[in-house]
Design a protein around this motif. Sequence first.
Motif, short mmCIF file in Angstrom:
data_model
loop_
_atom_site.label_atom_id
_atom_site.label_comp_id
_atom_site.label_asym_id
_atom_site.label_seq_id
_atom_site.Cartn_x
_atom_site.Cartn_y
_atom_site.Cartn_z
N ARG A 34 0.83 -1.21 0.00
CA ARG A 34 0.00 0.00 0.00
C ARG A 34 0.86 1.26 0.00
N TYR A 86 -9.17 -15.17 1.24
CA TYR A 86 -9.01 -13.72 1.25
C TYR A 86 -7.60 -13.32 0.82
N TRP A 89 -7.29 -13.70 -2.85
CA TRP A 89 -7.96 -12.57 -3.51
C TRP A 89 -7.04 -11.36 -3.52
N LEU A 90 -6.31 -11.12 -2.43
CA LEU A 90 -5.36 -10.01 -2.37
C LEU A 90 -4.22 -10.22 -3.38
N ILE A 92 -4.46 -11.81 -6.25
CA ILE A 92 -5.02 -11.49 -7.57
C ILE A 92 -5.12 -9.98 -7.75
N GLN A 93 -5.55 -9.29 -6.69
CA GLN A 93 -5.67 -7.83 -6.77
C GLN A 93 -4.32 -7.17 -6.98
N ALA A 94 -3.27 -7.72 -6.36
CA ALA A 94 -1.93 -7.16 -6.51
C ALA A 94 -1.46 -7.22 -7.96
N ARG A 96 -3.62 -7.61 -10.69
CA ARG A 96 -4.55 -6.89 -11.56
C ARG A 96 -4.50 -5.38 -11.37
N PHE A 97 -4.39 -4.94 -10.12
CA PHE A 97 -4.50 -3.51 -9.84
C PHE A 97 -3.29 -2.97 -9.08
N LYS A 110 -9.38 2.72 -4.82
CA LYS A 110 -9.30 1.76 -3.72
C LYS A 110 -8.68 2.35 -2.45
N THR A 119 -9.43 -3.64 4.99
CA THR A 119 -8.56 -4.67 4.42
C THR A 119 -7.55 -5.15 5.44
N ASP A 193 4.94 -6.21 -7.54
CA ASP A 193 3.54 -6.65 -7.55
C ASP A 193 3.47 -8.17 -7.54
#
Length: 213
Positions: A34, A86, A89-90, A92-94, A96-97, A110, A119, A193
């Motif tokens: 972050r 969870y 999912w984080l 995948i988010q790292a 993708r985004f 976000k 989060t 990432d």
Amino acid sequence: MDFIPSLSTLLAFSVATLLLAMTPGPDLTLSISRALVQGKRAALFVVLGTTLGVIVHTCLVAFGISALITASPVAFTILKTGGAAYLLWLAIQAIRFGSSLSVKKMDEAKGTPLANISTGFWVNLLNPKVIIFFMTFLPQFVTTGDPAVTHKLLFLGFFFIIVGVPVNIIVVLAADKLSSWLQNNRRVLRGLDYTFAGVFSIFAAKIFFTQAR
């Protein structure tokens, strides 16, 4: 004040806490990611969220609720599956985004304080390894049969926060200082990432295969 442990106990607890705070985990990894992508403000809100999670775990241990959770195979399986899912999912988010979006766009999409607090909170709350850690770590610093054991566990849990949070803040500030350089080195940032995604995936697998004890 019977709930305050002896000085020698506090010193030993402080050393153990510092070592554990500097050990990489899902919460520290999330804070660093972050800080690099959204800045120190977002990362500090994540730290606040993970701290709230620690407070919940402290209360669970002090009042014995977590013992009931880990003693129930069904409850423990649900908890660890949710925690592993969870973290995946984080991951995948790292990918993708992550750094593929600009810092400004990430802040708008976000980076709300509530989102980052939430989060961080759920990362710690859904991690059964955190529960097991608190169940096995905190009791080592209290005496069986002590009438003030509940209050001492609560004290140690909050003392853990007092000692550990500054370490997390220092890491966040250091990562924030590097963010400008990394923004000019997109390949390095993109590599981070995937690194963060890999770390989250590893912890997800470790959590899923954690056995209650």
